[in-house]
Design an enzyme around this catalytic site. Structure first.
Site, PDB file in Angstrom:
ATOM      1  N   SER A 541       0.844  -1.195   0.000  1.00 18.02           N
ATOM      2  CA  SER A 541       0.000   0.000   0.000  1.00 18.02           C
ATOM      3  C   SER A 541       0.880   1.248   0.000  1.00 18.02           C
ATOM      4  O   SER A 541       1.709   1.426  -0.896  1.00 18.02           O
ATOM      5  CB  SER A 541      -0.954  -0.043   1.196  1.00 18.02           C
ATOM      6  OG  SER A 541      -1.975   0.915   1.063  1.00 18.02           O
ATOM      7  N   GLU A 625      -5.969  -6.705  -7.734  1.00 21.21           N
ATOM      8  CA  GLU A 625      -5.162  -5.499  -7.889  1.00 21.21           C
ATOM      9  C   GLU A 625      -4.098  -5.617  -8.978  1.00 21.21           C
ATOM     10  O   GLU A 625      -3.484  -4.600  -9.331  1.00 21.21           O
ATOM     11  CB  GLU A 625      -4.482  -5.152  -6.551  1.00 21.21           C
ATOM     12  CG  GLU A 625      -5.443  -4.726  -5.455  1.00 21.21           C
ATOM     13  CD  GLU A 625      -4.743  -4.258  -4.196  1.00 21.21           C
ATOM     14  OE1 GLU A 625      -5.298  -3.408  -3.500  1.00 21.21           O
ATOM     15  OE2 GLU A 625      -3.631  -4.762  -3.910  1.00 21.21           O
ATOM     16  N   HIS A 653      -6.714  -6.281  -1.005  1.00 19.58           N
ATOM     17  CA  HIS A 653      -5.601  -5.402  -0.643  1.00 19.58           C
ATOM     18  C   HIS A 653      -4.810  -5.998   0.517  1.00 19.58           C
ATOM     19  O   HIS A 653      -3.568  -5.992   0.505  1.00 19.58           O
ATOM     20  CB  HIS A 653      -6.155  -4.033  -0.269  1.00 19.58           C
ATOM     21  CG  HIS A 653      -5.122  -2.964  -0.148  1.00 19.58           C
ATOM     22  ND1 HIS A 653      -4.345  -2.547  -1.207  1.00 19.58           N
ATOM     23  CD2 HIS A 653      -4.723  -2.211   0.920  1.00 19.58           C
ATOM     24  CE1 HIS A 653      -3.517  -1.602  -0.812  1.00 19.58           C
ATOM     25  NE2 HIS A 653      -3.722  -1.372   0.476  1.00 19.58           N
TER      26      HIS A 653
END
Length: 709
Positions: A541, A625, A653
């Site tokens: 992230s 992702e 995530h």
């Protein structure tokens, strides 16, 4: 009034309501009663994977306590969870702990799947792999415990008998049970669900028959199916434990449930007593972050007392009244980059000035004030979470329940807290973990793990880089707690729109975080134990963003890198992120997709810098992702740079599947051991892996990095 059988059919009702705990009797939730081996061993990836968790695995302040104290004040209930890679599942159980230490912890129910959550993103419910906090609820007479448990894809309300005689689902809802509480009377439970979610999903399915309109509800990297728009209100019901009948709850009964927060909002910090005394934190400025606060204290028949002292001015996390409402306790994060947990007491009848009763750099979570002291979940760099009772007079603590006694047999190296400021003067800190067998004058490689170092050092944000297992292989690890963002530090920021503009301007946040990482690395090198020529860096992230920015802009040379999310690029970000994310990015100052502004993107784009991206890069990404990485991977491969990417199915995530987490742990260790130590695992199953990496290394040494497989 509607019975379970009428709602779902008799067969399904029977399957859900009958006791199923026996099916999970073999799941080893509680630690073994056998005497642990006193011999020490090096920490392995499986050691870390097998840790038992109470509440969320990461340190998260502001969450409700996952520990529920019984009406008698002598027992507590909690849900224990442990990952099991072999079955790619979790061993979970409802445990009762004797707070006075007279009895061993008892398992009164076991089974169920991990419950994952959805976060609000641009007005839509978006799954992210995170978990909600599961809070058990004791019946008024203390004979039963209700909690939320997930089986066969649906979260139901379960009730377990405290004497261990059985547990069963008491709802048979078609959508997830969202909250529970006990109603007055004998054997009646209040529960809430969100039937609008099922209605919305049915509408999405129906729309798919004629094609889904591509609009802001679609996130292409998640797939073509639209997301459910929020907020969706919940509906409260009553269920009779005797016959399973269900009816709608009235306003007074619905009010027994935990309060429903606004979509994406945080709970207010307040406390109230049964006699009507109240206390609450109130902002006194209009800055979005770190505005000065005061604590207002109101007692029936008395004038308001307002605490304006430093301890009340910022960083307050929780408030509690003592039993008779004469003293108010507060928990506050303070000190260097808010690393200290401090507890104060206020006597409103006297000066109203806070008095410090305890300060520690340990993480203290889910605390509750009992007559005997403060009951908290406590952890620090080398001690995983355990339940403790803290004497607020002396500050001494007694361990009530340690779910991971096996950690006593793990061999740790030295752990040292380093503190520094970045080039903007923002405070940061990190924990430097040295290998257990490092020599007195030996210099070892260093791996950077980001960006949260509070509590036990497991694997950084997202838990993908196993700190102590890396150290056991002979590499030092610097686990970094990042500084506040440049936008948080700006007192002129009043709105989230202001925040994002300041955050993005001239890549200001990325430059600030890179400065912090570089300064932390130099502090680690200054200890004399680190080889500056062998540094690796990792991140998920925001941490991944820092890694990518560092590989382009840092003056330090990184020998290897690994990231868990990728990427933000000129041609990809505004497309695969979807319409909503594109509009959000434009509000921060990003150029639109039709304007390929290379001058804007060059400081951050790995594509535009692919010709010089020679640091070996490992990417282990979620299937939801990975589309955002394809432009980057393609550019790196076209420039023959050393990159390898793995994609994990049905992940988000935050990756949640134990088998995936085990594979990620092991591959990250292999990767950094190879590039920083020149070490190869002799496992024949890894032959192809090392053949690819050998080709990369040969090409890097020759100045022309090899392609992938």
């Amino acid at each position: 009034m509607v019975s379970c059988a009428h709602r779902l059919g008799a067969a399904l009702c029977a399957m859900l309501l009958f006791d199923t705990a026996s099916a999970y009797a073999s799941c080893p939730v509680l630690p073994s009663a056998e005497r642990l081996d006193r011999g020490k061993h090096a920490v392995t990836p499986d050691d870390l994977l097998g840790l038992r968790d109470i509440g969320l695995p990461a340190v998260a302040y502001g969450e409700p306590s996952p520990v529920a104290v019984a009406p008698d004040g002598r027992h507590a209930a909690l849900v224990l969870s442990r990952a099991e890679a072999a079955s790619n599942s979790y061993c979970r159980g409802l445990v009762i702990v004797d707070l006075e230490g007279r009895e061993r912890p008892r398992l009164v129910d076991s089974g169920g799947d991990l419950i994952t959550d959805s976060d609000p993103f641009n007005g839509y419910y978006t799954p992210d792999g995170g978990q909600p906090t599961i809070v058990p609820v004791w019946s008024p007479d203390g004979s039963r415990i209700a909690y939320r448990r997930r089986d066969r894809g649906v979260t139901q309300a379960w009730v377990a008998n405290v004497d261990g005689s059985g547990a069963r689902a008491v709802t048979a809802d078609t959508v997830d049970v969202d909250a529970i509480a006990w109603a007055p009377g004998d054997g009646v439970l209040v529960f809430a669900d969100r039937p609008g979610v099922a209605v919305a999903n049915a509408a999405i399915d129906s729309a798919g028959l004629s094609g889904w309109l591509y609009d802001a509800s679609i996130l292409p990297d998640y797939g073509p199916r639209p997301m459910v728009a929020g907020p969706i209100g919940r509906r409260a019901h009553l269920v009779s434990l005797g016959d399973g009948t269900v009816r709608d709850a009235g306003p007074e009964e619905a009010g027994l449930l935990p309060p429903e927060l606004a979509f994406g909002a945080s709970a207010a910090i307040s406390a109230v007593t049964a006699t009507g005394a109240r206390a609450g934190v109130r902002k006194t400025g209009d800055a979005l972050f770190f505005a000065p606060t005061v604590i207002d204290i109101d007692r029936p028949g008395r004038a308001r007392v307002t605490c304006r002292a430093g301890a009340c001015a910022s960083g307050v996390q929780h408030l509690w009244w003592n039993a008779d409402g004469t003293r108010l306790y507060l928990q506050r994060r303070e000190g260097w980059n808010r690393e200290t947990n401090a507890f104060y007491v206020i006597d409103p009848a006297s000066s109203g000035t806070p008095r410090l009763v305890l300060a520690t750099t340990d993480a203290l979570l889910g605390c509750q004030l009992l007559p005997a002291g403060l009951l908290c979940l406590r952890e620090n760099a080398t001690a995983p979470r355990r339940l403790v009772l803290i004497d607020l007079g002396s500050g001494s603590a007694r361990t009530v329940f340690d779910p991971n006694p096996q950690v006593a047999s793990w061999r740790f190296g030295a752990v040292r807290r380093l503190r520094w400021k970045n080039n903007l003067g923002l405070e940061a800190w990190g924990d430097l973990v040295l290998p257990p067998d490092i020599g007195p004058h030996e210099k070892v490689p260093l791996v950077i793990v980001q960006y949260d170092s509070k509590g036990f050092l497991r694997g950084g944000t997202g838990d993908e880089y196993p700190v102590y297992a890396l150290a056991a292989q002979g590499m030092a690890v610097l686990s970094i707690e990042r500084p506040i963002s440049v936008a948080q530090a700006d007192p002129k920021v009043r709105t989230m729109a202001d925040y994002y503009v300041v955050f993005q301007k001239d890549w200001g946040e990325r430059r600030s975080q890179l400065s912090s990482v570089e300064t932390g690395i130099r502090a680690a090198i200054a200890t004399g134990a680190i080889d500056p020529a062998r540094i690796g860096i990792t991140g998920l992230s925001d941490g991944s963003s820092t890694v990518r920015f560092a590989l382009i802009n840092s003056n330090l040379v990184f020998k290897a890198a690994a990231i868990s999310t990728c990427c933000v690029e000129m041609r990809t970000t505004m497309t695969y992120g979807g319409i909503a994310w594109a509009e959000f990015n434009k509000s921060m100052g990003y150029p639109p997709a039709s304007n390929e502004d290379e001058a804007f993107w060059r400081p951050y784009s790995m594509v535009l810098n692919a010709g010089r991206m020679t640091t070996p890069l490992l990417m282990q990404l979620a299937d939801r992702e990975y589309l955002l990485s394809l432009e980057t991977v393609t550019a790196l491969r076209e420039h023959h740079q050393p990159v390898e990417m793995y994609v994990f199915p049905n992940e988000f995530h935050l990756k949640w599947q134990p088998a995936h987490r085990q594979a990620i742990y092991r591959r990250n260790i292999d990767w950094f051991a190879y590039w920083l130590l020149g070490r190869i695992d002799a496992d024949p199953a890894k032959t192809a892996q090392y053949r690819r990496w050998d080709a990369m290394r040969t090409s890097v040494r020759a100045g022309v990095a090899g392609s992938g497989p």
